[in-house]
Design a protein around this motif. Sequence first.
Motif, PDB file in Angstrom:
ATOM      1  N   ASN A 269       0.850  -1.189   0.000  1.00 11.88           N
ATOM      2  CA  ASN A 269       0.000   0.000   0.000  1.00 11.88           C
ATOM      3  C   ASN A 269       0.888   1.243   0.000  1.00 11.88           C
ATOM      4  OD1 ASN A 269      -2.303  -1.515   0.023  1.00 11.88           O
ATOM      5  ND2 ASN A 269      -2.547  -1.427   2.258  1.00 11.88           N
ATOM      6  N   VAL A 270       0.419   2.275  -0.661  1.00  7.44           N
ATOM      7  CA  VAL A 270       1.172   3.527  -0.755  1.00  7.44           C
ATOM      8  C   VAL A 270       1.110   4.246   0.581  1.00  7.44           C
ATOM      9  CG1 VAL A 270       1.323   5.761  -1.886  1.00  7.44           C
ATOM     10  CG2 VAL A 270       0.756   3.719  -3.217  1.00  7.44           C
ATOM     11  N   ILE A 271       2.243   4.659   1.058  1.00 10.15           N
ATOM     12  CA  ILE A 271       2.316   5.458   2.271  1.00 10.15           C
ATOM     13  C   ILE A 271       3.149   6.698   1.988  1.00 10.15           C
ATOM     14  CG2 ILE A 271       2.087   3.445   3.777  1.00 10.15           C
ATOM     15  CD1 ILE A 271       5.077   3.666   4.312  1.00 10.15           C
ATOM     16  N   VAL A 272       2.998   7.663   2.841  1.00 13.76           N
ATOM     17  CA  VAL A 272       3.747   8.909   2.743  1.00 13.76           C
ATOM     18  C   VAL A 272       4.519   9.091   4.038  1.00 13.76           C
ATOM     19  CG1 VAL A 272       3.613  11.420   2.481  1.00 13.76           C
ATOM     20  CG2 VAL A 272       2.037   9.945   1.222  1.00 13.76           C
ATOM     21  N   VAL A 273       5.772   9.423   3.905  1.00 10.72           N
ATOM     22  CA  VAL A 273       6.627   9.721   5.050  1.00 10.72           C
ATOM     23  C   VAL A 273       7.095  11.164   4.888  1.00 10.72           C
ATOM     24  CG1 VAL A 273       8.618   9.020   6.402  1.00 10.72           C
ATOM     25  CG2 VAL A 273       7.366   7.320   5.070  1.00 10.72           C
ATOM     26  N   CYS A 274       6.917  11.953   5.930  1.00 14.76           N
ATOM     27  CA  CYS A 274       7.206  13.379   5.814  1.00 14.76           C
ATOM     28  C   CYS A 274       7.856  13.873   7.097  1.00 14.76           C
ATOM     29  CB  CYS A 274       5.911  14.156   5.550  1.00 14.76           C
ATOM     30  SG  CYS A 274       6.126  15.941   5.390  1.00 14.76           S
ATOM     31  N   SER A 275       8.556  14.992   6.964  1.00 14.56           N
ATOM     32  CA  SER A 275       9.127  15.646   8.141  1.00 14.56           C
ATOM     33  C   SER A 275       8.001  16.031   9.092  1.00 14.56           C
ATOM     34  CB  SER A 275       9.913  16.893   7.735  1.00 14.56           C
ATOM     35  OG  SER A 275      11.018  16.544   6.944  1.00 14.56           O
ATOM     36  N   GLY A 276       8.248  15.866  10.371  1.00 20.18           N
ATOM     37  CA  GLY A 276       7.236  16.171  11.359  1.00 20.18           C
ATOM     38  C   GLY A 276       6.672  14.904  11.969  1.00 20.18           C
ATOM     39  N   GLU A 277       5.607  15.079  12.702  1.00 23.05           N
ATOM     40  CA  GLU A 277       4.992  13.963  13.410  1.00 23.05           C
ATOM     41  C   GLU A 277       3.742  13.502  12.663  1.00 23.05           C
ATOM     42  OE1 GLU A 277       6.836  12.868  15.672  1.00 23.05           O
ATOM     43  OE2 GLU A 277       8.127  14.635  15.485  1.00 23.05           O
ATOM     44  N   PHE A 278       3.669  12.185  12.498  1.00 23.36           N
ATOM     45  CA  PHE A 278       2.505  11.600  11.830  1.00 23.36           C
ATOM     46  C   PHE A 278       1.278  11.767  12.715  1.00 23.36           C
ATOM     47  CE2 PHE A 278      -0.147   7.760  11.233  1.00 23.36           C
ATOM     48  CZ  PHE A 278      -0.581   8.010   9.943  1.00 23.36           C
ATOM     49  N   GLN A 279       0.203  12.325  12.111  1.00 21.78           N
ATOM     50  CA  GLN A 279      -1.030  12.565  12.866  1.00 21.78           C
ATOM     51  C   GLN A 279      -2.048  11.452  12.641  1.00 21.78           C
ATOM     52  OE1 GLN A 279      -1.265  15.188  15.084  1.00 21.78           O
ATOM     53  NE2 GLN A 279       0.901  15.384  14.543  1.00 21.78           N
ATOM     54  N   GLN A 280      -2.428  11.285  11.393  1.00 17.66           N
ATOM     55  CA  GLN A 280      -3.405  10.241  11.111  1.00 17.66           C
ATOM     56  C   GLN A 280      -3.436   9.943   9.625  1.00 17.66           C
ATOM     57  OE1 GLN A 280      -7.501  11.372  11.840  1.00 17.66           O
ATOM     58  NE2 GLN A 280      -7.097  13.530  11.336  1.00 17.66           N
ATOM     59  N   GLN A 281      -4.036   8.805   9.331  1.00 19.84           N
ATOM     60  CA  GLN A 281      -4.219   8.359   7.950  1.00 19.84           C
ATOM     61  C   GLN A 281      -5.706   8.105   7.775  1.00 19.84           C
ATOM     62  OE1 GLN A 281      -1.999   4.854   6.966  1.00 19.84           O
ATOM     63  NE2 GLN A 281      -3.362   4.283   5.279  1.00 19.84           N
ATOM     64  N   ILE A 282      -6.340   8.818   6.821  1.00 17.58           N
ATOM     65  CA  ILE A 282      -7.789   8.693   6.621  1.00 17.58           C
ATOM     66  C   ILE A 282      -8.065   8.441   5.153  1.00 17.58           C
ATOM     67  CG2 ILE A 282      -8.370  10.153   8.602  1.00 17.58           C
ATOM     68  CD1 ILE A 282      -8.779  12.467   6.673  1.00 17.58           C
ATOM     69  N   ILE A 283      -9.203   7.869   4.922  1.00 20.76           N
ATOM     70  CA  ILE A 283      -9.656   7.618   3.551  1.00 20.76           C
ATOM     71  C   ILE A 283     -10.264   8.895   3.003  1.00 20.76           C
ATOM     72  CG2 ILE A 283     -11.208   6.248   2.112  1.00 20.76           C
ATOM     73  CD1 ILE A 283     -10.956   4.007   4.129  1.00 20.76           C
ATOM     74  N   HIS A 284      -9.981   9.150   1.746  1.00 18.18           N
ATOM     75  CA  HIS A 284     -10.500  10.357   1.112  1.00 18.18           C
ATOM     76  C   HIS A 284     -12.021  10.341   1.140  1.00 18.18           C
ATOM     77  CE1 HIS A 284     -11.111  13.508  -1.871  1.00 18.18           C
ATOM     78  NE2 HIS A 284      -9.823  13.821  -1.745  1.00 18.18           N
ATOM     79  N   PRO A 285     -12.649  11.418   1.561  1.00 15.81           N
ATOM     80  CA  PRO A 285     -14.125  11.401   1.670  1.00 15.81           C
ATOM     81  C   PRO A 285     -14.835  11.309   0.336  1.00 15.81           C
ATOM     82  CG  PRO A 285     -13.258  13.597   2.115  1.00 15.81           C
ATOM     83  CD  PRO A 285     -12.075  12.684   2.030  1.00 15.81           C
ATOM     84  N   LEU A 286     -14.194  11.690  -0.735  1.00 17.07           N
ATOM     85  CA  LEU A 286     -14.853  11.681  -2.043  1.00 17.07           C
ATOM     86  C   LEU A 286     -14.397  10.530  -2.925  1.00 17.07           C
ATOM     87  CD1 LEU A 286     -14.727  15.517  -2.841  1.00 17.07           C
ATOM     88  CD2 LEU A 286     -16.564  14.213  -1.732  1.00 17.07           C
ATOM     89  N   ASP A 287     -13.229   9.995  -2.653  1.00 11.50           N
ATOM     90  CA  ASP A 287     -12.698   8.920  -3.489  1.00 11.50           C
ATOM     91  C   ASP A 287     -12.134   7.850  -2.573  1.00 11.50           C
ATOM     92  OD1 ASP A 287     -11.585   7.249  -5.319  1.00 11.50           O
ATOM     93  OD2 ASP A 287     -10.429   8.799  -6.392  1.00 11.50           O
ATOM     94  N   PRO A 288     -12.786   6.734  -2.423  1.00 13.71           N
ATOM     95  CA  PRO A 288     -12.282   5.698  -1.492  1.00 13.71           C
ATOM     96  C   PRO A 288     -10.984   5.051  -1.945  1.00 13.71           C
ATOM     97  CG  PRO A 288     -14.190   4.911  -2.716  1.00 13.71           C
ATOM     98  CD  PRO A 288     -14.063   6.362  -3.045  1.00 13.71           C
TER      99      PRO A 288
END
Length: 1737
Positions: free
Chosen positions: A220-239
């Motif tokens: 599955n595609v994930i994103v890693v970014c500077s800072g603290e990870f908050q949450q991962q949610i499904i797009h409300p318009l495109d599942p």
Amino acid sequence: MQRESVRRGFSVSNQKVALEIDFAGALQGFTELTIVANNPDLRTISLHSRQCKILGVKVNTHTADFVHYDPLAHVTINKPDEFNSYPELKRKIYSALSESDEGELSIAIPSQVSVIAPAPTQNGPSTSTNASNAPEYLPLVVRIEYSLKNPVDGLQFVLPSDAYPFRVPHMYTSPSSPDAARCWVPCVDNLWERCTWEFEFVVPRSLDADGDSLTGPNYNVIVVCSGEFQQQIIHPLDPDKVIFLFEQQALTSVQHICFVAGPFHVMPLAATPAATGNRLDSTIDVSAVGQPRMHAFCLPGHERHLVTTANFLPQAMRHFIQEVGSYPFSSFKLVFVDDLIAQRHDGATMCLASIDLLHTEDAIDPVFETRLILSQAVAVQWFGINIYQKTWSDSWLVSGLASYITASFIRKHFGNNEYRFRLKKDILRVVDLDVGEMPPICQPGLLEPSDATHRQFINLKAPLVLHILDRRMHKTGTSQGLHRIIPKIILDALENENAAAISTHTFLRMCRKTAGLDFRPFAEQWVYGSGCPRFTVRSHFNRKKMAVEMHVKQDSPAFEANKDDPISQALLRPMPFFDGQMTIRIHEADGTPYEHVLDIRQPYKKFEVPFNTKYKRVRRNTKRFIARQAAAEAAANPETAELIGVVDMSFGLGIWEDDASREEWKVADWTETDEAHMATATYEWIRLDTDIEWLTKITFDQEPFMWVSQLQRDRDVIAQIEAIHALSRIPSKIVSSTLTKTVLTTTYFFRVRSEAALSLVPCAGAVVDFLGLYHLYKLFFRYCYEPQNREDLFKNELVPKPNDFSDFSEYFLRKALITALSQVRLENGETLPIVRRFLIDQLKYNDNSTNNFSDAYYVAHLIGALGCALVSTTPPERAELQGDHVPQVVEDPRLKINKDILDAAVAEVDRYRDMDRVIPSWRNSITVSTLEFNLMLMMANCIPNNPIFFLLYTREGNSTPVRISAFDGLFMMKWYQPEVIKYIIAVICRDSSLLVSRHVASSMCESLAIQFAIGEIKMPAKEPEPILIEEDATKPEVAKEPKKSELDLMIKTLRKDKEIGRNATLRKNLMVMMLNPSLDHEVRWSMLKLSDLVFRAVEEPLPKLTIHLPPPTPVAVEPPPPSKKLKLSLSIGGISSGAPSPRVTADVAADADVRLPPETPSYTSKLILKPPKEPKTPAAPASVPAPAPVPVPTATPLVKVKYTAPWAKSGLTLQEKKMIDLIMKRVNPHPSAIWFLHPVDPIRHGAPTYFDIVKNPMDLSTIAANLKSGLYGSIQDFANDFNLMLSNAYLFNPPGTQPHQDAQKVEELFKKLWKTTDDAVQKDKAKVKPPAPPIVVPTEDNIDDELLEAADGTGDAEGEEDAPFDEDMDELLLGSAPVASSPAPAKIKIKSIRRPVPDMDDLDAVLYDAADASATNERTGSSKPTGDSGVSLPRPKLKVSFGGPSRASAPTVESVPERTPEVRPTPPIKRETSVSTVIAPPPEPPSGSRKRAINHGDMEDGSEYPVDAAKCKALIQKLTEQQYGWIFALPVDSTQPGLESYYEEIKHPMDYQTITKNLDRKKYANMEEFADDLRLVYANGRKFNAASPDIITLIDSLEGMLRKEWPGMLRRKLPTEAKRNLAQALTQLKAEDVNMIFHFPVDPIALNIPHYFDVIPKENARDLATIKSKLDKGLYQTPDQVNQDVMIMFGNAHKFNGRDSPISNIAAALEGVWTRLYNKARVIGGDGHVNKKPRYG
């Protein structure tokens, strides 16, 4: 740097970024910046944004206008088709970069938005009396919607392709350029602009590669970014899409923001091993270990490698927290990505690492380097991200602290021995590199990051400087060194945000407060200065004093390399001397070490170190020694034993205990003489710099047995390494046996054992009977089966045992033995055949079937060693080791042996290459080694060159290391063939790997330099020229021109090479490629370097400014009233009127009739030449009575026009002036006169006490100024000043110094020149003929004295320069001075004393003789000649120019338009001529005729300029080609109608043909004489055609052209050699890295200095491009003019920037370099003046 926000007008407090990522190579989203203004007048917000397409901007929900312009995307040049116009492209790129610094996106704040909060309304009186008047600023929210597609910089999309079908799609932020951040988000791209961040990324839930491969749960595609990870949610318009939210609460610069997106595998990193998960938000119990959350990410397929590579990081994190302080963030992420251009890219809370750093669990070699790199990535979170540099010059401190704490982890992780071994190796590397080319690690005033090459050196040297600083701090006894400073820095940053920006000054101040020492001297030498010292030490034991005498000498190679280059000294600041304390340790006779401190304060000093032991060297079997060893064994820990001075006896015990083993190993023992010498030694050994307080190399010679003792009995790894290196310099059998014993002793550190094996190479030669080779063989036999022939090991075929690399120390030792064997050479430079066969056997029989570790790196090492062994270190003779392509000249069995070995080696390597293609090794390391193997053999001419072999491996589809290695091989071939060049250009422009493109681009330049160095590119051979040796003892020696540098020769060769500099493919494609806006910036700079190397640049023309002015309004001028003619009739005594006479001699007399016209206040009278009406009767010399006086009205006094040269104001004569000029001309360019060219500056020249000692300073420039200003009344005054200058030099500089010696040389030259010129003057005086008998003229009381003085030749100003002879005649002819009128005529008859009439060819000599005679009279005090009667009267002086007539025909003249005459003053009278004058009333002019007064007051005096015949003839041709200009082309034919009386009226005819003949006969000494004859042509025309307005108008037009062309005529063309040398000097000045500020004209707008031209007037602005352009166009007449412009340029820098500014310091350094280059150019090429040889004597 931190005040950037003040200049910008606002600061950013928070930025939110929301992006939707499309893995096809596009992004779209928005960013919101919360900014706070700090300027109430802020109306425009400037942001950085490149590559982005701005869709809309809103400020506080209000739509805002904006302008988005990327200068780098619109770089063009005027002539893109010209390959050599790259300087213009380079300049425009610099300009675009400078323009981009201000921001590419400008946003206008809408009028509805206010930046200042409204003042609160107060209903009652204010209770605060100290309320601040500062405005309160409102936060502004700027929302920018943008999109990005196929970015070039900033973002890297890695996608599958036909060449790489199995690549996993992913993307990440890439550090592809210094401004990479602005390439993916609009921002304030500044390291010092820090804010909080919010991130929102929308990505596909999974990547579907053709519907099957990457859809599993682990991908599955994930994103890693500077800072603290908050949450991962499904797009409300495109599942099918997922949103990742991150937040960074710590203030962070945009340059430290990173993110990646892709199907990454996630592995939590815990202090204790834990199960591997795949969710980013996996939680770990970190409270138990006290560490932040740590995760590692990799692409699918590398999961096992990730565990092996990154599992140590929690240990590093825990160590840093304990040693440094708390972690500044709450998490750390390590992500491995593909095709990263660097090994590591650090960001806040995360690090991007190259996938090449991953290694398998069975790898050995990459473990050390990988762990060093990754542990430093953790350390950078403290120093580099959280703590950052205050200015760019402080970068060394941040990187140095990160590396310093990383080294502390390496010390704990790998052990103290590994740490100290690496420390010693790094010190040696720094000392070898810092020899004069590297800058200081800290350069105050640095405005941009250091160059990449220099940055690597700074990153290497910075932690070492901190190490020696730490050691010196420990010497105080009250400090714990940097371990006390570093936590304080972290704590201050946590308490105060401003303290996070650390500066060098702040750091040194903290060190001073902590240690109580002043570290400014240390900083000046090691931080702000460059170079490393080298010591040469000798020791001697003084038995009388019971002391060891240490002779310590220090050298500084960096200072020696730059001592003659002031620019390098100003920029690099090489230190001539380093001071400090050095600790030495003397192991005395009883085995006790005693430490002593040497205080080094001067380059050479003898130290007397006290000795403590009172008896001789103790034998090791004495009871006392055994007792001490027992005490050591009883000690609880080894450190206690070391403290009581006990040495370790375990090194080497148990080796070769029996005689059989010693005989088997051929061990050499000390002789009885050596034993006796050892018994008398007073100490065991001496070790220098034991605490590693210096970055240095020490050359110290002590007895071999002392080095052996140090090797065997000192525990320190550095001491052992030093002993091994010292023993390798004195090869012997004892040394070979000792080093072999070291290799066999397993108690030594494995790095020390490997160094000992490599040091056996010097002992493997014939000097020691190949004993070292035997020992190397014997050592390696342990890894092979037992040989069949044990008596002669070299006759066996050694079959290695199956590999077993479980013992890492034995693995590295095995590789070291292979390397050592491959380096053994015979005297002819070849390796023994047995060694080559041995290496082939190791490859052939290598067996790794039972080994638990990979042998890929081991096999690659074997292949490299085999290639080294096959190549001879000397050029091959008779084609040894050459393949079938080289015919054999003689039958030699050795050739066949060598060929068989070569063929076997190539076949074995090819076998491994084929195996690696089928079963690839890790990162194709074996294939890379085979490519390098083939390249070595091709370069050594062992096998034929085959570019196709490398070309096949350069294609996409091969791994990146293989492609880079293949390109390296290709560039060592002749890659500049058209087809190959096209392929290379295609790779640079279109390759999917940016790393490969950059490597190929940079290799194009490097390969040309390498091929030139090895002789593949050769200079064209020149035909030998005959040698002619001439010596002239009368001329001083001229310094030989130094040979051109190798770089200049290389550039010249490359530019002339038909296949390179004149390559049509390169010329056609290079500029097109550089103009491609999508080209990577590093690639573009590499191409510009290549262009600069192979193409001769065309200087960019200076910008032209055209100003259209309206035509002037015509002004009506009334014609002046006519005046009566003043007629002057001259007759030349003894010279026929038909003979051409361009000059008048001093003895020429003439009769003249002069009438005084009435007063004309507004119009000047003319004197017109006219023949006398009747023959004049000569008057008696002394008995003629004086005529009656003529009354002269005094209404308008005559203006006396007289010019005196400035240098003659004090009475200096012309001959003395010439003598001084000759002396100065010879002294100035003399090499020894460089000290005296300019006044002494006590500050710049390092002589602060100069004016305390020298009260009357003097120098050559001051002497020249005094001469020019007329301060010298005689030549003796000049000599006094010259001697004063030399006396000052002797007074201030003691004997033996260089200035004192040079002053002596200058004095010798001066005396020689003085005697030579003085003899010439005396000789000329002897040759001067006596003056002509004076003319007796009766005085007339009624004649105005002013009139006589107007015609007077009295030289009141002695020594005036010889001016053009015709100026004075023009003054009389053209009436430049008003003349008083007289109603009645008066006649004065003056008879000349006739002299023999000279031939016309000798006329000039007569003229100069007369001038010398008159000058002699002036020097003897006779200001006026006296006649026989003794009457003293003024000697008349007239300047007359006339020519001989010719009877050639002249065409008729048509009418031309009439022009209004103009009257201008003429130059003064300068040459003397005796005349007979008759004054008579002239006839009235005809009615309607106009008097013409032609003068050349607006024409520059050409008497100082030598005749340029070519220019003169060209001017005559141009005048002739004008309309009716042919009238004056030929002599007048008086037989034509209307011209019968021409030669009666015109006594001095002149025409163009006669002038041309005079030019051919070299009759003109200077340009003014040529101009006089031209003016005489037109004066004659005016006189004869006074009543013809059309002819007068024609003459006006011709004279107008003459005045227009005259300035160009006086532009003396520099001699070719002088111009070339000056151009070379300017080029050398321009080549300095630091003088970029002087390359181009100052642009006040681009440089943000709008007031520049208020300080520096535009007409005084100078730069190197302008000066070079003027020199190329021939606008300089003398070298002095070039020098003046360069000095004006430097003066402008001082004036505008101030004397104490860095720019002024650079200008001062460049000024010294220019003075040296200019003086050298003048010495070599002359000063550009054409010496005017006198035409007499």
